[in-house]
Design a protein around this motif. Structure first.
Motif, PDB file in Angstrom:
ATOM      1  N   GLU A   1     -23.509  -0.326  10.471  1.00 47.40           N
ATOM      2  CA  GLU A   1     -24.166   0.442  11.530  1.00 47.40           C
ATOM      3  C   GLU A   1     -25.439   1.124  11.016  1.00 47.40           C
ATOM      4  OE1 GLU A   1     -20.361   1.762  14.286  1.00 47.40           O
ATOM      5  OE2 GLU A   1     -20.817   2.919  12.466  1.00 47.40           O
ATOM      6  N   VAL A   2     -25.391   1.650   9.817  1.00 49.08           N
ATOM      7  CA  VAL A   2     -26.568   2.286   9.230  1.00 49.08           C
ATOM      8  C   VAL A   2     -27.667   1.260   8.986  1.00 49.08           C
ATOM      9  CG1 VAL A   2     -27.438   3.496   7.177  1.00 49.08           C
ATOM     10  CG2 VAL A   2     -25.275   4.181   8.212  1.00 49.08           C
ATOM     11  N   ALA A   3     -27.303   0.101   8.460  1.00 49.12           N
ATOM     12  CA  ALA A   3     -28.298  -0.957   8.212  1.00 49.12           C
ATOM     13  C   ALA A   3     -28.920  -1.438   9.522  1.00 49.12           C
ATOM     14  CB  ALA A   3     -27.643  -2.118   7.469  1.00 49.12           C
ATOM     15  N   LEU A   4     -28.125  -1.568  10.570  1.00 50.95           N
ATOM     16  CA  LEU A   4     -28.631  -1.991  11.869  1.00 50.95           C
ATOM     17  C   LEU A   4     -29.591  -0.947  12.442  1.00 50.95           C
ATOM     18  CD1 LEU A   4     -28.469  -4.189  14.001  1.00 50.95           C
ATOM     19  CD2 LEU A   4     -26.573  -2.956  15.036  1.00 50.95           C
ATOM     20  N   ALA A   5     -29.263   0.329  12.334  1.00 50.23           N
ATOM     21  CA  ALA A   5     -30.132   1.396  12.832  1.00 50.23           C
ATOM     22  C   ALA A   5     -31.453   1.431  12.060  1.00 50.23           C
ATOM     23  CB  ALA A   5     -29.428   2.742  12.727  1.00 50.23           C
ATOM     24  N   LEU A   6     -31.401   1.261  10.740  1.00 51.50           N
ATOM     25  CA  LEU A   6     -32.627   1.224   9.942  1.00 51.50           C
ATOM     26  C   LEU A   6     -33.485   0.011  10.306  1.00 51.50           C
ATOM     27  CD1 LEU A   6     -31.416   2.373   6.411  1.00 51.50           C
ATOM     28  CD2 LEU A   6     -32.938   3.576   7.979  1.00 51.50           C
ATOM     29  N   GLY A   7     -32.864  -1.115  10.591  1.00 50.98           N
ATOM     30  CA  GLY A   7     -33.606  -2.322  10.995  1.00 50.98           C
ATOM     31  C   GLY A   7     -34.330  -2.123  12.314  1.00 50.98           C
ATOM     32  N   ILE A   8     -33.649  -1.515  13.277  1.00 53.34           N
ATOM     33  CA  ILE A   8     -34.278  -1.250  14.580  1.00 53.34           C
ATOM     34  C   ILE A   8     -35.430  -0.264  14.413  1.00 53.34           C
ATOM     35  CG2 ILE A   8     -33.904  -0.199  16.845  1.00 53.34           C
ATOM     36  CD1 ILE A   8     -31.061  -1.424  16.739  1.00 53.34           C
ATOM     37  N   ALA A   9     -35.234   0.776  13.622  1.00 55.62           N
ATOM     38  CA  ALA A   9     -36.291   1.765  13.391  1.00 55.62           C
ATOM     39  C   ALA A   9     -37.491   1.126  12.687  1.00 55.62           C
ATOM     40  CB  ALA A   9     -35.752   2.938  12.581  1.00 55.62           C
ATOM     41  N   ALA A  10     -37.242   0.227  11.743  1.00 62.85           N
ATOM     42  CA  ALA A  10     -38.331  -0.438  11.017  1.00 62.85           C
ATOM     43  C   ALA A  10     -39.151  -1.326  11.953  1.00 62.85           C
ATOM     44  CB  ALA A  10     -37.766  -1.248   9.852  1.00 62.85           C
ATOM     45  N   VAL A  11     -38.480  -2.071  12.838  1.00 68.21           N
ATOM     46  CA  VAL A  11     -39.195  -2.930  13.786  1.00 68.21           C
ATOM     47  C   VAL A  11     -40.048  -2.083  14.723  1.00 68.21           C
ATOM     48  CG1 VAL A  11     -38.870  -4.485  15.755  1.00 68.21           C
ATOM     49  CG2 VAL A  11     -37.578  -4.853  13.659  1.00 68.21           C
ATOM     50  N   ALA A  12     -39.515  -0.980  15.215  1.00 67.68           N
ATOM     51  CA  ALA A  12     -40.274  -0.097  16.104  1.00 67.68           C
ATOM     52  C   ALA A  12     -41.465   0.512  15.378  1.00 67.68           C
ATOM     53  CB  ALA A  12     -39.362   0.998  16.651  1.00 67.68           C
ATOM     54  N   LEU A  13     -41.284   0.906  14.132  1.00 64.78           N
ATOM     55  CA  LEU A  13     -42.360   1.505  13.353  1.00 64.78           C
ATOM     56  C   LEU A  13     -43.468   0.489  13.070  1.00 64.78           C
ATOM     57  CD1 LEU A  13     -43.162   4.154  12.041  1.00 64.78           C
ATOM     58  CD2 LEU A  13     -42.068   3.379   9.949  1.00 64.78           C
ATOM     59  N   VAL A  14     -43.106  -0.728  12.752  1.00 67.32           N
ATOM     60  CA  VAL A  14     -44.104  -1.783  12.520  1.00 67.32           C
ATOM     61  C   VAL A  14     -44.900  -2.050  13.797  1.00 67.32           C
ATOM     62  CG1 VAL A  14     -44.370  -4.253  12.045  1.00 67.32           C
ATOM     63  CG2 VAL A  14     -42.935  -2.862  10.563  1.00 67.32           C
ATOM     64  N   ALA A  15     -44.229  -2.064  14.944  1.00 69.86           N
ATOM     65  CA  ALA A  15     -44.923  -2.281  16.218  1.00 69.86           C
ATOM     66  C   ALA A  15     -45.898  -1.139  16.505  1.00 69.86           C
ATOM     67  CB  ALA A  15     -43.910  -2.405  17.347  1.00 69.86           C
TER      68      ALA A  15
END
Length: 170
Positions: free
Chosen positions: A15-29
């Motif tokens: 769950e932590v890895a999934l949340a970090l992945g979503i945050a990283a994609v949003a930040l890159v966008a």
């Protein structure tokens, strides 16, 4: 012996890895939108500055007294020759502060640091006795050095602003 049924609530590693992945994609966008915003801001600044320059040119042309003799009278600030009849095209190279970089209808000189090019298309009545307005089309383009030849209509530029005005010259 008493058994306690306490539940431990915590996030799993997945769950932590999934949340970090979503945050990283949003930040890159979001970071990817920064150059677009900067370009839009630059274009807006150029449009605003060129609108001010065009308003200044129109004000200069309107403030110019009507030429009686000689046939052509220059405008006050920009020294634009205003024909009594017929049409004319003139180029002015301007700095960022609106001052003229060189003389009217002269080719652009990089040492004068021009930023904008104002091309004026002036159409006066065909007969000087005719009571009609003198039409002025002002095309401001930038950068000025994209088309440094004053005798040609600008074709290579990154941005432009155009306005038309009618002058009561008779």
């Amino acid at each position: 012996m008493k058994i306690s049924h306490q539940s431990k609530q915590a996030f799993s590693l997945v769950e932590v890895a999934l949340a970090l992945g979503i945050a990283a994609v949003a930040l890159v966008a979001i970071i990817g939108l920064i150059p677009i915003g900067l370009n839009s801001n630059q274009a807006s600044s150029e449009q605003t500055a060129s609108a001010g320059l065009a308003a200044g040119i129109v004000a200069d042309l309107r403030a110019t007294p009507v030429a009686i003799p000689p046939e052509v009278k220059n405008s006050l600030r920009y020294q634009v020759p205003l024909p009594i009849s017929g049409s004319a095209t003139h180029s002015i190279f301007l700095r960022e502060d609106g001052t003229v970089a060189g003389s009217i209808d002269a080719n652009a000189d990089a040492s004068q640091d021009p930023r904008y090019r104002a091309t004026l298309f002036i159409t006066a009545p065909k007969d000087e006795k005719q009571k009609s307005a003198t039409l002025v089309r002002i095309l401001i383009t930038w950068p000025a050095l994209a088309d440094p030849q004053a005798a040609t209509v600008p074709a290579k530029f990154s941005g432009s602003y155009e306005v038309m005005s009618a002058l009561s010259r008779n």
